[in-house]
Each structure stands twice: as C-alpha cells, then as structure tokens.
Design a protein around this motif. Structure first.
Motif, PDB file in Angstrom:
ATOM      1  N   PRO A   1      -3.648   2.632   3.262  1.00  0.00           N
ATOM      2  CA  PRO A   1      -2.376   2.718   2.533  1.00  0.00           C
ATOM      3  C   PRO A   1      -2.310   3.923   1.613  1.00  0.00           C
ATOM      4  O   PRO A   1      -3.336   4.465   1.180  1.00  0.00           O
ATOM      5  N   ALA A   2      -1.090   4.333   1.310  1.00  0.00           N
ATOM      6  CA  ALA A   2      -0.891   5.414   0.346  1.00  0.00           C
ATOM      7  C   ALA A   2      -0.986   4.865  -1.068  1.00  0.00           C
ATOM      8  O   ALA A   2      -1.435   5.561  -1.987  1.00  0.00           O
ATOM      9  N   VAL A   3      -0.542   3.609  -1.251  1.00  0.00           N
ATOM     10  CA  VAL A   3      -0.526   2.986  -2.572  1.00  0.00           C
ATOM     11  C   VAL A   3      -0.997   1.531  -2.461  1.00  0.00           C
ATOM     12  O   VAL A   3      -0.646   0.833  -1.512  1.00  0.00           O
ATOM     13  N   ILE A   4      -1.806   1.119  -3.430  1.00  0.00           N
ATOM     14  CA  ILE A   4      -2.232  -0.278  -3.533  1.00  0.00           C
ATOM     15  C   ILE A   4      -1.642  -0.842  -4.811  1.00  0.00           C
ATOM     16  O   ILE A   4      -1.822  -0.269  -5.893  1.00  0.00           O
TER      17      ILE A   4
ATOM     18  N   ALA B   1      -3.820   3.452 -12.318  1.00  0.00           N
ATOM     19  CA  ALA B   1      -3.006   3.259 -13.517  1.00  0.00           C
ATOM     20  C   ALA B   1      -3.002   1.767 -13.814  1.00  0.00           C
ATOM     21  O   ALA B   1      -2.570   0.966 -12.981  1.00  0.00           O
ATOM     22  N   MET B   2      -3.487   1.389 -14.976  1.00  0.00           N
ATOM     23  CA  MET B   2      -3.650  -0.015 -15.326  1.00  0.00           C
ATOM     24  C   MET B   2      -2.528  -0.494 -16.252  1.00  0.00           C
ATOM     25  O   MET B   2      -1.990   0.274 -17.049  1.00  0.00           O
TER      26      MET B   2
ATOM     27  N   ALA C   1      -3.402   5.593  -4.145  1.00  0.00           N
ATOM     28  CA  ALA C   1      -3.159   5.443  -5.573  1.00  0.00           C
ATOM     29  C   ALA C   1      -3.125   3.947  -5.872  1.00  0.00           C
ATOM     30  O   ALA C   1      -2.503   3.174  -5.136  1.00  0.00           O
ATOM     31  N   ILE C   2      -3.805   3.542  -6.930  1.00  0.00           N
ATOM     32  CA  ILE C   2      -3.880   2.119  -7.280  1.00  0.00           C
ATOM     33  C   ILE C   2      -3.055   1.870  -8.531  1.00  0.00           C
ATOM     34  O   ILE C   2      -3.236   2.530  -9.553  1.00  0.00           O
TER      35      ILE C   2
END
Length: 321
Positions: free
Chosen positions: A91-94, A118-119, A153-154
């Motif tokens: 995936p590109a983003v999680i 980013a949290m 990105a997460i």
C-alpha cells in the motif's frame, strides 16, 4: 508507484471498535484522492463473522487474518501479521487507530519498514502526491501539518477526531494466512469490566478531579449512568488512588474527544487539558472561580460539585421521564 490504502481495524470480543470504522473512512478519503483501492484488515478468529461491516464504510477488499494468536491483541503478534499483509498489498498509505494497541503497532511497523509515521492525527489529506497529516502539538496549543515522504506512509488517527462516514465498497472478503512464529509476548491474565464504556470511544465523558476529595465517585458515576457516558479521572485523582489508571484522562493518560465533556472538581492543569482539548462541548463544575478549566470550557458552573452534579442528574432524569 503504489496507490492502494490499507486500513487496520481493531475488534474486541467479536465486535469492531468505533475507531475501526473511522480508520476505514479516513482510508476511503485518501484512496479517493490517490485513485487507489481500499483494503481493510481484520485480525482475530472471530473476524470472518464481522468482516462484511467494513464494506459499509467503503472497503473494496477485506482481508481476514483469522489466526487465534491474534485474538488477544498482543502488539508483537499483530505487528507481525500487519507486516506480512503489507508485503502482499504494497500500500501507499497505512491507516490505523491511535489506540493503545494501534500506537504500538504503528511504531513497531514504522521501525520495521523504515516508513514515515504521523501519530495521533486529527485530519489527513492528499496534497499533490504527498500525504499530509494534521496533529496537535504542545499539549494541543497548535496544530501542525506533517508531510509524509516515502512509501508506505503510516497515519495513526486519534479516536473520534475523524467521522466514520458510510460509503459503498465492493467488500470482497478473503481469508489470509499469517505466520506468528517468533512472537515472544504471551497473555498472562485478562480482566474485562462488563458494561463499562471505553473512554476513548464515549460520546459523553464525566471526569472527577482532586475536588472529589476521596474515592467516592458516586455523584460522577450517577451522572455518567444517566447520560450513558464514561467515567474519567484527572491525574491527581489517579495518583491519590481514587480511580484506576485506565480512567485517567490527560497527556499521560487517555486522549478523549467526546461530544460532551463534564469536568467535576478538575482544576485544569495543562497535561489534563491536552487529553480533552478535542471535546466538542466542555462543561466545568468547580468551586474555585479562578480555576484554569474555566478559561477552556464552553459552560462553567461555580459551585460545590456535590450539590451541582446531583442537581444536574436529577433534571436529566426528569427530562428522560
């Protein structure tokens, strides 16, 4: 370049936590902007029975890792499972919820994949080919935009900060096998409090502070019961041993974002305000007119909480008939 989105869900005793639907909705928003499919991951032996619900919020594909080793929500097992699914989906983003478990998984996964994280995000959007996450800083005094470079990105989103929006998705359910070899954490004991509302998912939170004067939280508990809310506590009340750590609201406790937050006998220390700053409406009850909480609330009542709170409870009970 990958464009797909992976939303990681959480369940407890065979029921999705609300944050799961919020994560899927956030993933849907990102997926629409990137033009990629949305995959939802459901972990646990009871996942197959509830997996279809993910389609109601836009999941195109639903992967169920039904290994019994994922039932207890241990972070090393869950991280290992998510890592293997990421390898399959690319995936590109999680997107994952910033819960206790979600934060643990997100941080471990970021370290494993050398991926940007980013949290505790309150918003996420796509700007060009960049994923931009908005998160509070300095105890909620400012909101910072963080651009995430790299793939995947997460993004870990704060519970109740982003709305779960119904959307149609293909919802193709597929059971996948994962290997949990090498996990070291084991569950020793579990204590479940039946009927207790999770603070981070509650629509209404009634919090008691040092002004409670002791471990008798009856007036707070009665109001919470009347409005179907959860009971919280300030750090000072927890430090005094009046309430368990699981009830603590604040920067060093749980971050909540209910529609209504009632602070009873809470002075309003900075670390406490950081934990409830995202509440929609804040009501403060305190006998000290100079208490800092009054500068942060929508409605303030100067008075004895042991007189004011029962009176509020009685009036609500009258309205409810």
């Amino acid at each position: 370049m990958p464009t797909g989105i992976l939303a990681v869900t959480e369940q407890v005793e065979g029921a999705f936590k609300n944050i799961s639907f919020e994560a899927i909705s956030a993933g849907k928003k990102i997926g629409d902007a990137l033009g990629g499919p949305l995959t939802a991951l459901v972990m646990g032996a009871e996942g197959e029975a509830i997996a279809g619900q993910a389609a109601e919020y836009g999941a195109d594909r639903i992967l169920v890792a039904s290994d019994a080793g994922l039932n207890d929500g241990l972070p090393d097992a869950c991280t290992q499972a998510v890592d293997q699914i990421v390898a399959q989906c690319d995936p590109a983003v999680i997107v994952i919820g910033a819960t206790s478990l979600g934060k643990d998984i997100a941080a471990r996964l970021s370290a494993r994949l050398q991926a940007p994280l980013a949290m505790d995000c309150v918003d996420v959007r796509v700007d060009g080919d960049q994923v931009v996450a908005t998160r509070p800083m300095y105890g909620g005094k400012v909101l910072a935009d963080a651009s995430l470079s790299g793939s995947p990105a997460i993004v870990a989103i704060r519970p109740r900060a982003m709305e779960a929006v119904a959307a149609s998705g293909a919802g193709e359910v597929e059971t996948v096998a994962v290997s949990l070899e090498g996990t070291v954490l084991t569950l020793v004991e579990k204590h479940m409090e039946s009927g207790k509302i999770d603070l981070t998912e509650a629509d209404v939170v009634i919090t008691g502070g040092r002004g409670m004067g002791g471990e008798d939280f009856c007036v707070v508990e009665n109001l919470a019961k009347t409005v179907d809310g959860a009971v919280g506590a300030s750090r000072s009340a927890v430090d005094e041993g009046w309430r368990p750590v699981s009830d603590q609201v604040g920067q060093t406790g749980k971050v909540v974002a209910p529609n209504l937050y009632v602070a009873c006998g809470v002075s309003g220390a900075i670390q406490h305000l950081a934990g409830m700053a995202s509440s929609r409406v804040v009501v403060a009850v305190n006998k000290d007119p100079e208490a800092p909480i009054f500068s942060k609330c929508d409605y303030g009542i100067v008075g004895d909480l042991f007189e004011v709170v029962p009176a509020i409870t009685a009036e609500i009970e009258k309205l409810k008939g």
